[in-house]
Design a protein around this motif. Structure first.
Motif, PDB file in Angstrom:
ATOM      1  N   GLY A 234       0.799  -1.234   0.000  1.00 19.88           N
ATOM      2  CA  GLY A 234       0.000   0.000   0.000  1.00 19.88           C
ATOM      3  C   GLY A 234       0.824   1.274   0.000  1.00 19.88           C
ATOM      4  O   GLY A 234       0.391   2.279  -0.550  1.00 19.88           O
ATOM      5  N   ILE A 235       2.018   1.243   0.605  1.00 19.23           N
ATOM      6  CA  ILE A 235       2.774   2.500   0.684  1.00 19.23           C
ATOM      7  C   ILE A 235       3.236   2.907  -0.710  1.00 19.23           C
ATOM      8  O   ILE A 235       2.890   3.988  -1.207  1.00 19.23           O
ATOM      9  N   ILE A 236       3.962   2.028  -1.389  1.00 19.08           N
ATOM     10  CA  ILE A 236       4.375   2.387  -2.751  1.00 19.08           C
ATOM     11  C   ILE A 236       3.159   2.379  -3.677  1.00 19.08           C
ATOM     12  O   ILE A 236       3.116   3.099  -4.674  1.00 19.08           O
ATOM     13  N   THR A 238       0.618   3.908  -3.313  1.00 20.15           N
ATOM     14  CA  THR A 238       0.133   5.290  -3.452  1.00 20.15           C
ATOM     15  C   THR A 238       0.384   5.783  -4.877  1.00 20.15           C
ATOM     16  O   THR A 238      -0.336   6.646  -5.381  1.00 20.15           O
ATOM     17  N   GLY A 239       1.407   5.189  -5.505  1.00 24.65           N
ATOM     18  CA  GLY A 239       1.746   5.579  -6.871  1.00 24.65           C
ATOM     19  C   GLY A 239       0.609   5.449  -7.863  1.00 24.65           C
ATOM     20  O   GLY A 239       0.643   6.087  -8.920  1.00 24.65           O
ATOM     21  N   HIS A 240      -0.443   4.659  -7.545  1.00 25.82           N
ATOM     22  CA  HIS A 240      -1.544   4.606  -8.526  1.00 25.82           C
ATOM     23  C   HIS A 240      -2.324   5.920  -8.589  1.00 25.82           C
ATOM     24  O   HIS A 240      -3.196   6.067  -9.442  1.00 25.82           O
ATOM     25  N   HIS A 241      -1.992   6.839  -7.711  1.00 26.27           N
ATOM     26  CA  HIS A 241      -2.588   8.175  -7.812  1.00 26.27           C
ATOM     27  C   HIS A 241      -1.599   9.183  -8.389  1.00 26.27           C
ATOM     28  O   HIS A 241      -1.911  10.369  -8.471  1.00 26.27           O
ATOM     29  N   TYR A 242      -0.397   8.730  -8.714  1.00 25.19           N
ATOM     30  CA  TYR A 242       0.622   9.657  -9.215  1.00 25.19           C
ATOM     31  C   TYR A 242       0.860   9.481 -10.705  1.00 25.19           C
ATOM     32  O   TYR A 242       1.908   9.850 -11.218  1.00 25.19           O
ATOM     33  N   TYR A 243      -0.118   8.902 -11.404  1.00 23.92           N
ATOM     34  CA  TYR A 243       0.084   8.723 -12.837  1.00 23.92           C
ATOM     35  C   TYR A 243      -0.021  10.049 -13.598  1.00 23.92           C
ATOM     36  O   TYR A 243       0.743  10.326 -14.501  1.00 23.92           O
ATOM     37  N   PRO A 248       6.490  12.303 -11.962  1.00 29.38           N
ATOM     38  CA  PRO A 248       7.261  11.655 -13.026  1.00 29.38           C
ATOM     39  C   PRO A 248       6.643  10.349 -13.533  1.00 29.38           C
ATOM     40  O   PRO A 248       5.854   9.692 -12.856  1.00 29.38           O
ATOM     41  N   HIS A 249       7.070   9.995 -14.721  1.00 29.80           N
ATOM     42  CA  HIS A 249       6.495   8.859 -15.435  1.00 29.80           C
ATOM     43  C   HIS A 249       6.750   7.530 -14.730  1.00 29.80           C
ATOM     44  O   HIS A 249       5.963   6.590 -14.857  1.00 29.80           O
ATOM     45  N   TYR A 250       7.838   7.426 -13.962  1.00 24.73           N
ATOM     46  CA  TYR A 250       8.139   6.109 -13.377  1.00 24.73           C
ATOM     47  C   TYR A 250       7.049   5.610 -12.433  1.00 24.73           C
ATOM     48  O   TYR A 250       6.952   4.426 -12.152  1.00 24.73           O
ATOM     49  N   TRP A 251       6.210   6.532 -11.977  1.00 23.84           N
ATOM     50  CA  TRP A 251       5.125   6.086 -11.094  1.00 23.84           C
ATOM     51  C   TRP A 251       4.156   5.152 -11.827  1.00 23.84           C
ATOM     52  O   TRP A 251       3.461   4.367 -11.207  1.00 23.84           O
ATOM     53  N   LEU A 252       4.101   5.235 -13.133  1.00 23.77           N
ATOM     54  CA  LEU A 252       3.216   4.318 -13.866  1.00 23.77           C
ATOM     55  C   LEU A 252       3.650   2.875 -13.639  1.00 23.77           C
ATOM     56  O   LEU A 252       2.828   1.963 -13.637  1.00 23.77           O
ATOM     57  N   TRP A 253       4.945   2.669 -13.427  1.00 27.53           N
ATOM     58  CA  TRP A 253       5.444   1.322 -13.129  1.00 27.53           C
ATOM     59  C   TRP A 253       5.269   0.972 -11.668  1.00 27.53           C
ATOM     60  O   TRP A 253       4.669  -0.036 -11.320  1.00 27.53           O
ATOM     61  N   TRP A 254       5.821   1.830 -10.818  1.00 32.11           N
ATOM     62  CA  TRP A 254       5.800   1.513  -9.384  1.00 32.11           C
ATOM     63  C   TRP A 254       4.376   1.428  -8.853  1.00 32.11           C
ATOM     64  O   TRP A 254       4.021   0.508  -8.118  1.00 32.11           O
ATOM     65  N   GLY A 255       3.565   2.403  -9.239  1.00 28.52           N
ATOM     66  CA  GLY A 255       2.183   2.428  -8.763  1.00 28.52           C
ATOM     67  C   GLY A 255       1.429   1.184  -9.222  1.00 28.52           C
ATOM     68  O   GLY A 255       0.711   0.543  -8.445  1.00 28.52           O
ATOM     69  N   ALA A 256       1.620   0.834 -10.484  1.00 27.74           N
ATOM     70  CA  ALA A 256       0.871  -0.299 -11.041  1.00 27.74           C
ATOM     71  C   ALA A 256       1.271  -1.596 -10.336  1.00 27.74           C
ATOM     72  O   ALA A 256       0.416  -2.351  -9.869  1.00 27.74           O
ATOM     73  N   ILE A 257       2.576  -1.836 -10.242  1.00 28.81           N
ATOM     74  CA  ILE A 257       3.024  -3.130  -9.717  1.00 28.81           C
ATOM     75  C   ILE A 257       2.613  -3.292  -8.254  1.00 28.81           C
ATOM     76  O   ILE A 257       2.024  -4.301  -7.865  1.00 28.81           O
TER      77      ILE A 257
ATOM     78  N   ALA B  16       8.968   1.415   2.656  1.00 32.92           N
ATOM     79  CA  ALA B  16       8.674   2.772   3.139  1.00 32.92           C
ATOM     80  C   ALA B  16       9.843   3.700   2.812  1.00 32.92           C
ATOM     81  O   ALA B  16       9.640   4.844   2.385  1.00 32.92           O
ATOM     82  N   LEU B  17      11.067   3.185   2.977  1.00 30.25           N
ATOM     83  CA  LEU B  17      12.236   4.018   2.663  1.00 30.25           C
ATOM     84  C   LEU B  17      12.288   4.325   1.168  1.00 30.25           C
ATOM     85  O   LEU B  17      12.557   5.465   0.767  1.00 30.25           O
ATOM     86  N   ALA B  18      12.021   3.302   0.358  1.00 35.95           N
ATOM     87  CA  ALA B  18      12.028   3.521  -1.098  1.00 35.95           C
ATOM     88  C   ALA B  18      10.993   4.583  -1.456  1.00 35.95           C
ATOM     89  O   ALA B  18      11.245   5.466  -2.290  1.00 35.95           O
ATOM     90  N   PHE B  19       9.849   4.529  -0.802  1.00 38.47           N
ATOM     91  CA  PHE B  19       8.789   5.500  -1.081  1.00 38.47           C
ATOM     92  C   PHE B  19       9.259   6.919  -0.743  1.00 38.47           C
ATOM     93  O   PHE B  19       9.039   7.856  -1.510  1.00 38.47           O
ATOM     94  N   LEU B  20       9.931   7.043   0.386  1.00 42.89           N
ATOM     95  CA  LEU B  20      10.435   8.372   0.758  1.00 42.89           C
ATOM     96  C   LEU B  20      11.465   8.852  -0.259  1.00 42.89           C
ATOM     97  O   LEU B  20      11.467  10.021  -0.657  1.00 42.89           O
TER      98      LEU B  20
END
Ligand code: HEM
Ligand SMILES: [Fe+2]
Lengths: 458, 219
Positions: A234-236, A238-243, A248-257, B16-20
């Motif tokens: 859930g923490i990373i 959050t990236g599904h709201h940063y598309y 930056p564009h990399y959130w499309l990867w991190w958020g999705a996965i 969490a660290l990666a997220f920060l």
């Protein structure tokens, strides 16, 4: 009820129920505006005000219900009275006063103007004070007795602390809208897919230990694994709201996965709850209605958050569905299943104990409201889903004008309005039933407290 | 061999660290991606007003907010300066029928700030959101469709449907010639120096021809 001070839970619940009722009323007012274009209330209660009140009441009543349940649970787990009943009442007063002030303020155009966080800054600060009083009171209760601090209770405190910390990111005004929304999601997303999940997982764990007789160690082991996975995804996630908000564009990867994995712990909670609940059949006294709400909550939590959320979390899909009625469908389904139904389940479990009806199993009225609320919510969510799919097709894919498309959706908005009205009937039935349960029975009519049972060896 | 518990704890902490870390990086990149140098006092005042009037609980912006009213992320790019100024002053005139936006009785400089804010938002790099509709080609053919696609109907009405801010065009062909209409499209101020009609000079020539043919044919 083993400790006198646990009675404060009831005050929190009753306040929460009244706010829940008002939430539904304002929801209906908002949906009327979707059906009839000409809004006779445009000057006194335009859509934005009705919606702000609707979603603020939602958050308020859920928080009050979860806090009330927390007081009740912590006393029971730690085996002690709550540190201070006076503080608990003061806290309730502060939060209720802030809520009422915020809502009256919206009617007079006094608003911070961010969705969900419309409360003007002074009111936000008052809320912070209320929450600090709560954390102090709960913390002091927990640390009076180190020996009995259980993992479930610690998780609950962790969730509450996280909730309080995240809220701070919603307070400042930021001149850059993208930055503002970056941190807005730290409140919205990291609440419902982080802090609140911890709170829910531990309260569900506690209720299962209490109602099903399954040994504590087994349930706590699961709760721990679930909570870790919630945070891990859930923490990373959050990236599904940063598309699309300037990030930056990399959130499309991190958020999705990561967000695509969020349904896994929710699925675990469902499996776990159902598995343990089945064991309860072997017990002599079963709070059938309480367990029904608890089990149904796990299921709708999984459908609304897990399935509906997953359905739009990949950027290839979210690109088309972002900010449409599909989002609204998911928001309703997930909030209702994960937190609304859980709050009601906890009330059905706790209120009978406070009022001296410990053998309560659920009345006809109670079951009628269970059925009415859940069926109408399914209709509501489905009508929004269909409206959303048509909207995406006509507006986003075919390029039709927004208002023209809204005209085409009228039928589905009508279905939504009717569902909302039936939901209101269910709400009234629910309040009726729960207020009855909340009444303290005269000493003579009270059933004796049942002894804690464990599942007989198979 | 660490226990499953330890592994889970460590992985969670690491995430969490990666997220920060990504947060720090994103905030650094946001400056360029949102043209932070263009966040003038006027734009910031516009954001303040946007929040003061709680516009965001009717409208989405960057796709976030209420779903009751159109997303305004690209309004500036689509509608243009003149249209927005006119609209924010008197919303009901641009869309006489249908769902209504309240009139906030904004002062001229408030309108200016809001428009500056919408202009700034329209330039944020949103990774291509909202996507260009795939069916839009349909709306580009035929004068009547260009008329709707360019939202001429927010000001003008034809056969009873459309706005009341500008002359009814139901019988435009019996009033003006095609050449005159083309001139009006290219430069409304050539006919009326204080015209509030935006210029449509930027439209493709074919679209302008179709539009003018269509209007000239309305007798
Ligand atoms: C557990 C409870 C959950 C609740 C209460 C919840 C609630 C919400 C709400 C209210 C919104 C709308 C926010 C706004 O823009 O105003 C939203 C958006 C969203 N949620 Fe959830 N959610 C939950 C879980 C999940 C999960 C597990 C996923 C993914 C697997 C998910 C995926 C999404 C996505 C992708 C959006 C953005 C939709 C858009 O682009 O418009 N949600 N959620
Ligand atoms: Fe989310």
């Amino acid at each position: 009820m083993r400790y006198k001070s646990q009675i404060v839970a009831r005050e929190y619940f009753l306040a929460a129920l009244l706010l829940f009722f008002l939430q539904v009323v304002f929801g209906i007012l908002s949906s009327v505006k979707y059906v009839w274009d000409t809004d006779p209330l445009l000057a006194i209660l335009p859509f934005n005000v009705a919606r702000a009140i609707h979603i603020n009441l939602l958050v308020f009543w859920l928080l009050l219900a979860l806090m009330g349940a927390t007081y009740y649970m912590v006393a029971e787990e730690i085996e002690t009275e709550i540190y201070s009943v006076k503080l608990a009442r003061l806290q309730l007063g502060i939060l209720l006063a802030s809520g009422v002030a915020a809502i009256v303020g919206y009617l007079f155009q006094w608003s911070f103007g961010l969705p969900f966080l419309e409360q003007p800054t002074v009111i936000k600060l008052a809320i912070v004070v209320g929450v600090l009083v709560f954390l102090a009171n709960v913390g002091l209760t927990m640390f009076t007795n180190h020996q009995t601090l259980t993992r479930t209770t610690a998780t609950l405190l962790g969730g509450m602390v996280m909730l309080a910390v995240m809220f701070l990111f919603g307070i400042p005004f930021m001149s850059n809208l993208s930055t503002q929304y970056y941190f807005w999601w730290w409140v919205i997303h990291l609440w419902v897919e982080g802090a609140w999940e911890l709170i829910a997982a531990s309260l569900v764990g506690w209720a299962l230990i209490k109602l099903t007789g399954v040994p504590r160690q087994r349930i706590e082991g699961w709760v721990f694994a679930e909570v870790c996975l919630v945070l891990l995804t859930g923490i990373i996630g959050t990236g599904h709201h940063y598309y699309w908000i300037g990030t930056p564009h990399y959130w499309l990867w991190w958020g999705a996965i990561f967000s695509a994995a969020e349904p896994i712990p929710i699925m675990m909670m469902l499996v776990d709850t159902v598995r343990h609940m089945l064991k309860a059949r072997r017990l002599a006294t079963v709070n059938t209605l309480g367990l029904a709400w608890l089990g149904a909550s796990a299921f709708v939590h999984f459908m609304g958050a897990g399935v509906w959320g997953f359905g739009q979390t990949l950027p290839q899909i979210n690109r088309w569905t972002h900010g449409t009625q599909i989002t609204a469908s998911h928001g309703h389904f997930a909030f209702w299943g994960a937190y609304g139904m859980l709050a009601i389940a906890l009330m059905y479990i706790i209120l009978p104990e406070i009022g001296g009806h410990p053998t309560e199993k659920g009345t006809k009225l109670g079951f009628a409201s269970f059925v009415t609320l859940n069926f109408s919510m399914i209709f509501l969510v489905m009508s929004l889903l269909i409206a959303g799919i048509v909207q995406v097709y006509l507006q986003r894919i075919m390029g039709m004008d927004f208002l023209e498309v809204q005209n085409q959706l009228r039928l589905w908005f009508e279905v939504r309005l009717v569902s909302g009205c039936i939901f209101l009937i269910g709400t009234v039935l629910l309040l009726w039933d729960l207020f009855r349960l909340a009444r303290t029975l005269p000493a003579g009519e009270r059933a004796p407290e049942p002894q804690p049972e464990t599942v007989p060896a198979a | 061999m660490p226990s499953t518990r330890t592994i889970l704890w460590a992985a969670t902490l690491l995430s969490a660290l990666a997220f920060l870390g990504m947060t720090v990086d994103s905030l650094r990149k946001l400056g360029a991606r949102t043209h932070e140098e263009r966040l003038s006092a006027e734009v910031i005042e516009g954001k303040r007003l946007w929040q003061h009037y709680d516009c965001n609980d009717c409208h989405t912006i960057l796709g976030i907010g209420g779903y009751y009213a159109p997303d305004v992320t690209k309004s500036y790019a689509i509608r243009g300066d003149a249209w927005l100024r006119q609209f924010l002053k008197e919303p009901a005139k641009m869309y006489p029928a249908g769902r209504q936006m309240p009139n906030f009785h904004l002062a001229d400089e408030q309108v200016g700030s809001l428009v500056a804010y919408l202009e700034w938002v329209s330039e944020v790099d949103t990774n291509g959101w909202p996507p260009a509709p795939e069916g839009v080609a349909r709306a580009e053919s035929g004068g009547a469709k260009v008329f709707l696609a360019q939202h001429c109907n927010t000001c003008h009405s034809i056969q009873g449907s459309g706005g009341t801010l500008a002359p009814d065009l139901s019988h435009e062909g019996s009033r003006q010639t095609k050449e005159w209409i083309l001139a009006q499209l290219n430069d409304p101020r050539s006919h009326k120096p204080d015209s509030i009609m935006p210029s449509f000079k930027q439209l493709p020539e074919a679209a302008k021809q179709e539009l003018a043919d269509y209007l000239a044919g309305l007798k």
